[in-house]
Write an enzyme that holds these catalytic residues in place. Structure first.
Site, PDB file in Angstrom:
ATOM      1  N   GLU A   6       0.836  -1.211   0.000  1.00 42.07           N
ATOM      2  CA  GLU A   6       0.000   0.000   0.000  1.00 42.07           C
ATOM      3  C   GLU A   6       0.864   1.251   0.000  1.00 42.07           C
ATOM      4  O   GLU A   6       2.008   1.230   0.457  1.00 42.07           O
ATOM      5  CB  GLU A   6      -0.867   0.017   1.278  1.00 42.07           C
ATOM      6  CG  GLU A   6      -2.289  -0.458   1.074  1.00 42.07           C
ATOM      7  CD  GLU A   6      -3.187   0.573   0.379  1.00 42.07           C
ATOM      8  OE1 GLU A   6      -2.673   1.413  -0.373  1.00 42.07           O
ATOM      9  OE2 GLU A   6      -4.400   0.518   0.603  1.00 42.07           O
TER      10      GLU A   6
ATOM     11  N   ASP B 150      -4.634   4.729   6.332  1.00 43.75           N
ATOM     12  CA  ASP B 150      -5.258   5.833   7.068  1.00 43.75           C
ATOM     13  C   ASP B 150      -6.248   5.241   8.071  1.00 43.75           C
ATOM     14  O   ASP B 150      -5.870   4.853   9.171  1.00 43.75           O
ATOM     15  CB  ASP B 150      -5.924   6.752   6.035  1.00 43.75           C
ATOM     16  CG  ASP B 150      -6.510   8.017   6.631  1.00 43.75           C
ATOM     17  OD1 ASP B 150      -6.227   8.323   7.795  1.00 43.75           O
ATOM     18  OD2 ASP B 150      -7.254   8.724   5.911  1.00 43.75           O
TER      19      ASP B 150
ATOM     20  N   ASP C 231      -1.988  10.958  -4.267  1.00 42.48           N
ATOM     21  CA  ASP C 231      -2.662  12.057  -4.951  1.00 42.48           C
ATOM     22  C   ASP C 231      -3.629  12.812  -4.056  1.00 42.48           C
ATOM     23  O   ASP C 231      -4.045  12.336  -3.000  1.00 42.48           O
ATOM     24  CB  ASP C 231      -3.477  11.514  -6.132  1.00 42.48           C
ATOM     25  CG  ASP C 231      -4.751  10.805  -5.661  1.00 42.48           C
ATOM     26  OD1 ASP C 231      -4.643   9.920  -4.790  1.00 42.48           O
ATOM     27  OD2 ASP C 231      -5.846  11.150  -6.144  1.00 42.48           O
TER      28      ASP C 231
HETATM   29  P1  IMP Z   1      -8.037   3.908   4.438  1.00 43.80           P
HETATM   30  O1  IMP Z   1      -9.035   2.887   3.974  1.00 43.80           O
HETATM   31  O2  IMP Z   1      -8.695   5.033   5.166  1.00 43.80           O
HETATM   32  O3  IMP Z   1      -6.887   3.325   5.220  1.00 43.80           O
HETATM   33  O4  IMP Z   1      -7.496   4.616   3.136  1.00 43.80           O
HETATM   34  C1  IMP Z   1      -6.436   4.154   2.431  1.00 43.80           C
HETATM   35  C2  IMP Z   1      -6.344   4.819   1.077  1.00 43.80           C
HETATM   36  O5  IMP Z   1      -6.803   6.181   1.103  1.00 43.80           O
HETATM   37  C3  IMP Z   1      -4.887   4.903   0.684  1.00 43.80           C
HETATM   38  O6  IMP Z   1      -4.483   3.752  -0.006  1.00 43.80           O
HETATM   39  C4  IMP Z   1      -4.873   6.150  -0.180  1.00 43.80           C
HETATM   40  O7  IMP Z   1      -5.199   5.836  -1.504  1.00 43.80           O
HETATM   41  C5  IMP Z   1      -5.926   7.044   0.422  1.00 43.80           C
HETATM   42  N1  IMP Z   1      -5.329   8.012   1.380  1.00 43.80           N
HETATM   43  C6  IMP Z   1      -5.431   8.024   2.727  1.00 43.80           C
HETATM   44  N2  IMP Z   1      -4.730   9.032   3.290  1.00 43.80           N
HETATM   45  C7  IMP Z   1      -4.151   9.681   2.256  1.00 43.80           C
HETATM   46  C8  IMP Z   1      -3.245  10.820   2.185  1.00 43.80           C
HETATM   47  O8  IMP Z   1      -2.824  11.432   3.182  1.00 43.80           O
HETATM   48  N3  IMP Z   1      -2.868  11.175   0.928  1.00 43.80           N
HETATM   49  C9  IMP Z   1      -3.265  10.528  -0.205  1.00 43.80           C
HETATM   50  N4  IMP Z   1      -4.079   9.466  -0.178  1.00 43.80           N
HETATM   51  C10 IMP Z   1      -4.533   9.042   1.040  1.00 43.80           C
HETATM   52 MG    MG Z   2      -4.205   3.481  -1.984  1.00 39.45          MG
END
Ligand code: IMP
Ligand code: MG
Length: 172
Positions: free
Chosen positions: A96, A100, A156
């Site tokens: 990954e 987040d 991005d």
């Molecule tokens: P999660 O499901 O909230 O863990 O989100 C993960 C995905 O969200 C990552 O693989 C990114 O594509 C996107 N994402 C989360 N935080 C960021 C950031 O700070 N910058 C860019 N993309 C992010």
């Molecule tokens: Mg991603």
């Protein structure tokens, strides 16, 4: 005007990846490792990582939607590009760009496990702690941040900034 604050330079990124690549090469020596990149964000990291490994690996990609054009997860995850190779009996490492909330990864780990691999582990370029909602174990991390929205090096904001060679904190 959005402001870009430097977080990691090109050189720092290379050093971080070397450390993780040495560890992965050791841990998966004499195993059947498949690296699975999560598009699109992980493509830059994965292309650097794979060339620093000293063991043979196979490569595949998946694509999931969980984010719109904003900066936070919707929690709804859908596979928009599935695996092209059979991971049954193999060691899987999900790669990954950034974790987040952890929602995407939790879903992906469960999905991979349903395909009966030998093991499933997780490697991320950045581990962002601020909004973690799911308890997930991250096995390899290059960099940890507490908060903020990061761009560059594949990451991005509404499809912009992926081309930047370093990592930046985006202040809107
Ligand atoms: P999660 O499901 O909230 O863990 O989100 C993960 C995905 O969200 C990552 O693989 C990114 O594509 C996107 N994402 C989360 N935080 C960021 C950031 O700070 N910058 C860019 N993309 C992010
Ligand atoms: Mg991603």
């Amino acid at each position: 005007m959005p402001e870009l604050i430097p977080v990691l330079s090109r050189e720092e990124i290379k050093e971080r990846i070397t450390g993780v690549a040495v560890q992965i090469s050791k841990d998966y020596d004499n195993r059947e490792l498949v690296l699975i990149g999560v598009l699109k964000g992980a493509f830059v990291f994965l292309s650097d990582l794979i060339r620093q490994l000293t063991i043979p690996v196979q490569l595949d990609f998946v694509s999931v939607t969980s984010y719109g054009s904003g900066t936070s997860s919707t929690g709804e995850i859908r596979l928009t590009k599935n695996l092209g190779i059979d991971i049954g009996g193999k060691d899987v490492l999900i790669v990954e760009d950034i974790i987040d909330s952890g929602l995407t990864l939790k879903w992906l780990v469960e999905y991979m496990n349903s395909l009966n691999p030998r093991s499933v582990k997780v490697c991320t370029f950045i581990d962002k702690r601020e909004r973690r909602e799911e308890k997930i174990s991250v096995d390899y991390t290059c960099h940890t941040v507490e908060e903020g929205f990061l761009v560059g090096y594949g990451l991005d904001y509404a499809e912009d900034y992926r081309y930047l060679p370093g990592i930046y904190h985006l202040k809107l």
